[in-house]
Design a protein around this motif. Structure first.
Motif, mmCIF file in Angstrom:
data_model
loop_
_atom_site.group_PDB
_atom_site.id
_atom_site.type_symbol
_atom_site.label_atom_id
_atom_site.label_comp_id
_atom_site.label_asym_id
_atom_site.label_seq_id
_atom_site.Cartn_x
_atom_site.Cartn_y
_atom_site.Cartn_z
ATOM 1 N N ALA A 1 0.800 -1.130 0.004
ATOM 2 C CA ALA A 1 -0.072 0.089 -0.014
ATOM 3 C C ALA A 1 0.973 1.276 0.113
ATOM 4 C CB ALA A 1 -0.947 -0.061 1.256
ATOM 5 N N ALA A 2 1.996 1.253 0.644
ATOM 6 C CA ALA A 2 2.827 2.106 0.753
ATOM 7 C C ALA A 2 3.408 2.781 -0.757
ATOM 8 C CB ALA A 2 3.898 2.270 1.576
ATOM 9 N N ASP A 3 3.825 1.587 -1.501
ATOM 10 C CA ASP A 3 4.187 2.009 -2.795
ATOM 11 C C ASP A 3 2.770 2.483 -3.641
ATOM 12 O OD1 ASP A 3 6.472 0.361 -2.234
ATOM 13 O OD2 ASP A 3 5.499 -1.307 -2.661
ATOM 14 N N ALA A 4 1.915 2.001 -3.524
ATOM 15 C CA ALA A 4 0.786 2.597 -4.100
ATOM 16 C C ALA A 4 0.504 4.098 -3.643
ATOM 17 C CB ALA A 4 -0.541 1.896 -4.077
ATOM 18 N N PHE A 5 0.688 4.577 -2.551
ATOM 19 C CA PHE A 5 0.460 5.893 -2.247
ATOM 20 C C PHE A 5 1.682 6.736 -2.462
ATOM 21 C CE2 PHE A 5 -2.385 4.393 1.340
ATOM 22 C CZ PHE A 5 -3.540 5.276 0.753
ATOM 23 N N ARG B 1 3.383 7.756 -15.734
ATOM 24 C CA ARG B 1 4.054 9.268 -15.601
ATOM 25 C C ARG B 1 4.608 9.295 -14.232
ATOM 26 N NH1 ARG B 1 2.037 13.541 -12.933
ATOM 27 N NH2 ARG B 1 2.889 15.705 -13.346
ATOM 28 N N ALA B 2 3.938 8.839 -12.997
ATOM 29 C CA ALA B 2 4.203 8.928 -11.631
ATOM 30 C C ALA B 2 5.384 7.973 -11.469
ATOM 31 C CB ALA B 2 3.000 8.648 -10.944
ATOM 32 N N GLN B 3 5.310 6.629 -12.196
ATOM 33 C CA GLN B 3 6.440 5.798 -11.945
ATOM 34 C C GLN B 3 7.705 6.339 -12.564
ATOM 35 O OE1 GLN B 3 4.090 2.608 -13.884
ATOM 36 N NE2 GLN B 3 3.901 1.421 -12.021
ATOM 37 N N ARG B 4 7.583 7.012 -13.714
ATOM 38 C CA ARG B 4 8.645 7.676 -14.394
ATOM 39 C C ARG B 4 9.290 8.778 -13.404
ATOM 40 N NH1 ARG B 4 5.556 7.248 -19.260
ATOM 41 N NH2 ARG B 4 5.045 9.789 -18.986
ATOM 42 N N GLN B 5 8.503 9.348 -12.712
ATOM 43 C CA GLN B 5 8.882 10.489 -12.063
ATOM 44 C C GLN B 5 9.772 9.772 -10.763
ATOM 45 O OE1 GLN B 5 5.459 12.902 -11.163
ATOM 46 N NE2 GLN B 5 5.622 14.351 -12.864
ATOM 47 N N LEU B 6 9.098 8.911 -10.250
ATOM 48 C CA LEU B 6 9.619 8.200 -9.103
ATOM 49 C C LEU B 6 11.192 7.773 -9.216
ATOM 50 C CD1 LEU B 6 6.484 6.889 -7.322
ATOM 51 C CD2 LEU B 6 8.078 8.861 -6.336
ATOM 52 N N VAL B 7 10.945 6.721 -10.298
ATOM 53 C CA VAL B 7 12.188 6.254 -10.882
ATOM 54 C C VAL B 7 13.592 7.235 -11.006
ATOM 55 C CG1 VAL B 7 13.294 4.657 -12.575
ATOM 56 C CG2 VAL B 7 11.080 3.910 -11.626
ATOM 57 N N ALA B 8 13.098 8.135 -11.609
ATOM 58 C CA ALA B 8 14.059 9.336 -11.942
ATOM 59 C C ALA B 8 14.466 9.834 -10.650
ATOM 60 C CB ALA B 8 13.487 10.216 -12.858
ATOM 61 N N VAL C 1 12.892 2.364 8.292
ATOM 62 C CA VAL C 1 11.379 1.682 8.313
ATOM 63 C C VAL C 1 11.359 0.431 8.625
ATOM 64 C CG1 VAL C 1 9.657 1.159 6.659
ATOM 65 C CG2 VAL C 1 10.809 3.305 6.346
ATOM 66 N N GLY C 2 12.446 -0.223 8.580
ATOM 67 C CA GLY C 2 12.517 -1.515 9.251
ATOM 68 C C GLY C 2 13.017 -2.640 8.362
ATOM 69 N N ASP C 3 13.247 -2.264 6.918
ATOM 70 C CA ASP C 3 13.825 -3.403 5.939
ATOM 71 C C ASP C 3 14.683 -2.434 5.149
ATOM 72 O OD1 ASP C 3 14.285 -5.451 4.207
ATOM 73 O OD2 ASP C 3 12.093 -5.650 3.541
ATOM 74 N N TRP C 4 15.877 -2.821 5.243
ATOM 75 C CA TRP C 4 16.830 -2.207 4.232
ATOM 76 C C TRP C 4 16.736 -2.522 2.942
ATOM 77 C CZ3 TRP C 4 20.452 -4.754 1.340
ATOM 78 C CH2 TRP C 4 20.816 -5.994 1.827
ATOM 79 N N THR C 5 16.170 -3.481 2.663
ATOM 80 C CA THR C 5 16.056 -4.101 1.281
ATOM 81 C C THR C 5 14.915 -3.232 0.338
ATOM 82 O OG1 THR C 5 14.344 -5.848 1.891
ATOM 83 C CG2 THR C 5 16.756 -6.367 1.727
ATOM 84 N N LEU C 6 14.225 -2.318 1.146
ATOM 85 C CA LEU C 6 13.215 -1.662 0.527
ATOM 86 C C LEU C 6 14.292 -0.471 -0.540
ATOM 87 C CD1 LEU C 6 10.864 -0.353 3.317
ATOM 88 C CD2 LEU C 6 10.313 -1.772 1.265
ATOM 89 N N TYR C 7 15.428 -0.407 -0.071
ATOM 90 C CA TYR C 7 16.223 0.422 -0.981
ATOM 91 C C TYR C 7 16.643 0.001 -2.178
ATOM 92 C CZ TYR C 7 20.622 2.686 -2.688
ATOM 93 O OH TYR C 7 21.281 3.047 -3.584
ATOM 94 N N THR C 8 16.895 -1.659 -2.328
ATOM 95 C CA THR C 8 17.380 -2.039 -3.325
ATOM 96 C C THR C 8 16.053 -2.597 -4.353
ATOM 97 O OG1 THR C 8 17.504 -4.273 -2.141
ATOM 98 C CG2 THR C 8 19.465 -3.072 -2.196
ATOM 99 N N GLU C 9 14.985 -2.752 -3.606
ATOM 100 C CA GLU C 9 13.822 -3.232 -4.126
ATOM 101 C C GLU C 9 12.947 -2.094 -4.729
ATOM 102 O OE1 GLU C 9 12.046 -5.996 -1.677
ATOM 103 O OE2 GLU C 9 13.652 -7.438 -1.923
ATOM 104 N N TYR C 10 13.227 -0.911 -4.314
ATOM 105 C CA TYR C 10 12.276 0.164 -4.274
ATOM 106 C C TYR C 10 11.831 0.459 -6.023
ATOM 107 C CZ TYR C 10 9.762 4.703 -4.087
ATOM 108 O OH TYR C 10 8.949 5.651 -4.015
ATOM 109 N N ILE C 11 12.712 0.509 -6.645
ATOM 110 C CA ILE C 11 12.121 0.727 -8.171
ATOM 111 C C ILE C 11 11.488 -0.282 -8.629
ATOM 112 C CG2 ILE C 11 13.127 0.849 -10.511
ATOM 113 C CD1 ILE C 11 15.410 2.723 -9.383
ATOM 114 N N ASP C 12 11.624 -1.361 -8.395
ATOM 115 C CA ASP C 12 11.024 -2.900 -8.745
ATOM 116 C C ASP C 12 9.412 -2.707 -8.373
ATOM 117 O OD1 ASP C 12 12.788 -3.781 -10.614
ATOM 118 O OD2 ASP C 12 13.541 -5.247 -8.945
#
Length: 436
Positions: free
Chosen positions: A281-285, A364-371, A393-404
């Motif tokens: 849900a946080a990704d969608a927000f 469009r939102a995804q392109r902005q966030l990825v950039a 946040v409690g999980d460092w892999t959010l950094y590596t997985e965020y774009i996906d």
């Protein structure tokens, strides 16, 4: 932009390999539970050394708010080994070799970091290991920093936007410590005693409540050996690290606050309770925030700014360890009213709930966030900043997985989170009304 390297795990005595994700390796120091992240990057011969303590304002209790932030200041006052009285203050020692040094405090974490030439990594490790358990916290240092922090507090109180932000969060949370501003309440800052800070420090500043990250020019075997040398003799906490047990009660109605202060133009902050930052849900927000209020093509820009209701409007999804807030902030024009802008924001949210969002809007939102994410990963210092928030946040892999994760968000997911969470019963509205 720098590129990451994906090395194989390195067997070093005293460490257990935990996992690897996106080129980052996680190890645990067996002696005391210190978590270690190694992120080698093919860039300049510099390294960011960052230690993130899993303690922030959410760990503070009433009467001692601001303790984490005050300790952040005092940790730079040093130890018996690193102190200005001996000509070895932390800033002087590190800046002498060209290091950039700083720290920050937020709700879920406190971090201290140095970016410095590769050959001086051992110096940074020595300092961080020493002040992990040997901070002086002398009464005269406490008093001098109290004055600095009170000045910082007053500057924040003179900023209507900051005051509105604090007022909304304090109204949105009645039980959970997110209710407290990170800097603390003024009365607590004024009365905090050295023994209070010592107790807080002795409760949370231990290796098994910390994550040490090395980013940039990394030699895994040499760096792990150096970490073991500097941190291996520190005991784990002799007690369990206290958990935050308070859960915010369900909100059952809209809440409102008004801030009156000198100024010219009003502002509005509308915030909704949303799930914690490790959820889909946080990704969608994150995507929804861009659709609503990012750039001239966003819905609220067209609905409010183009129509001269606002001078600017933006959305923020606070990804935090516990359930957080999705917020919409609007600066009013001289001719508009709070009621008109509030109604316009609610109409756009209702339209998304009923009609959904388009594929083009999500793309469009995804392109902005990825950039934005890519720009934020240019060099060890910026990477440390982003990785720090994922750790918090409690999980460092959010950094590596965020774009996906962001690329996986669908229009249906965006509509669903809007339908499930953006309700008046979960909403806290704040108005800044300028005094004449």
């Amino acid at each position: 932009m720098s590129t990451a390297v994906s090395p194989s795990p390195v067997p070093v005595d005293g460490f257990s390999f935990v996992q690897e994700s996106g080129g980052i390796q996680q190890y645990e120091l067996d002696a005391n539970g210190l978590q270690v992240l190694l992120y080698p990057i093919d860039a300049a011969p510099v390294t960011s050394v960052m230690i993130t303590y899993h303690v922030g304002s959410r760990n503070e209790r009433t009467g001692h708010t601001g303790a984490t932030h005050m300790l952040e200041h005092l940790m730079f006052k040093g130890t018996e080994r690193f102190h200005k009285e001996h000509g070895t203050s932390i800033f002087d020692v590190l800046q002498r070799v060209g290091a950039q040094v700083n720290a920050s405090t937020w709700t879920d974490r406190t971090n201290y970091y140095e970016m410095l030439p590769r050959e001086h990594v051992g110096m940074a490790l020595d300092i961080e290991a020493d002040r992990m358990r040997n901070a002086r916290l002398a009464p005269d240092d406490v008093e001098s920093e109290r004055t600095v922090i009170l000045n910082e507090f007053d500057r924040g109180q003179n900023d209507p936007t900051r005051r509105l932000f604090d007022a909304v969060w304090s109204a949105a949370y009645v039980a959970h410590p997110y209710h407290h501003p990170t800097i603390g309440w003024r009365s607590d800052i004024e009365t905090m005693q050295p023994e209070d800070l010592r107790h807080f420090y002795d409760t949370f500043y231990w290796p098994n409540n910390a994550t040490l990250s090395l980013i940039g020019s990394v030699d895994a075997e040499a760096d792990l050996q150096a970490i073991a040398e500097h941190f291996g003799s520190i005991d784990a906490a002799p007690h369990d690290i206290p958990e935050v047990r308070t859960r915010e009660p369900e909100q059952r109605g809209q809440r409102r606050v008004t801030v009156h202060q000198d100024g010219e133009l009003g502002a509005l902050l509308s915030s909704y309770k949303v799930p914690h930052g490790r959820t889909d849900a946080a990704d969608a927000f994150d995507v929804l925030a861009r659709i609503l209020a990012s750039g001239k093509g966003s819905r609220l820009y067209r609905r409010c700014t183009d129509q001269e209701l606002t001078t600017d409007v933006f959305a923020m999804n606070f990804r935090m360890r516990d359930p957080s807030l999705f917020s919409l902030f609007a600066f009013l024009t001289p001719s508009s009213t709070h009621e008109t802008v509030e109604a316009a924001i609610e109409e756009e949210i209702e339209r998304i709930q009923q009609e959904g969002v388009t594929d083009d809007e999500v793309a469009r939102a995804q392109r902005q966030l990825v950039a934005k994410e890519a720009y934020g990963r240019d060099g060890p210092y910026r990477i440390a900043s982003q990785l720090n928030e994922a750790i918090a946040v409690g999980d460092w892999t959010l950094y590596t997985e965020y774009i996906d994760r962001i690329r996986a968000v669908t229009p249906q997911a965006v509509q669903q989170v809007a339908q499930e969470h953006l309700h008046a019963t979960q909403n806290t509205i704040g108005w800044y009304v300028p005094d004449a």
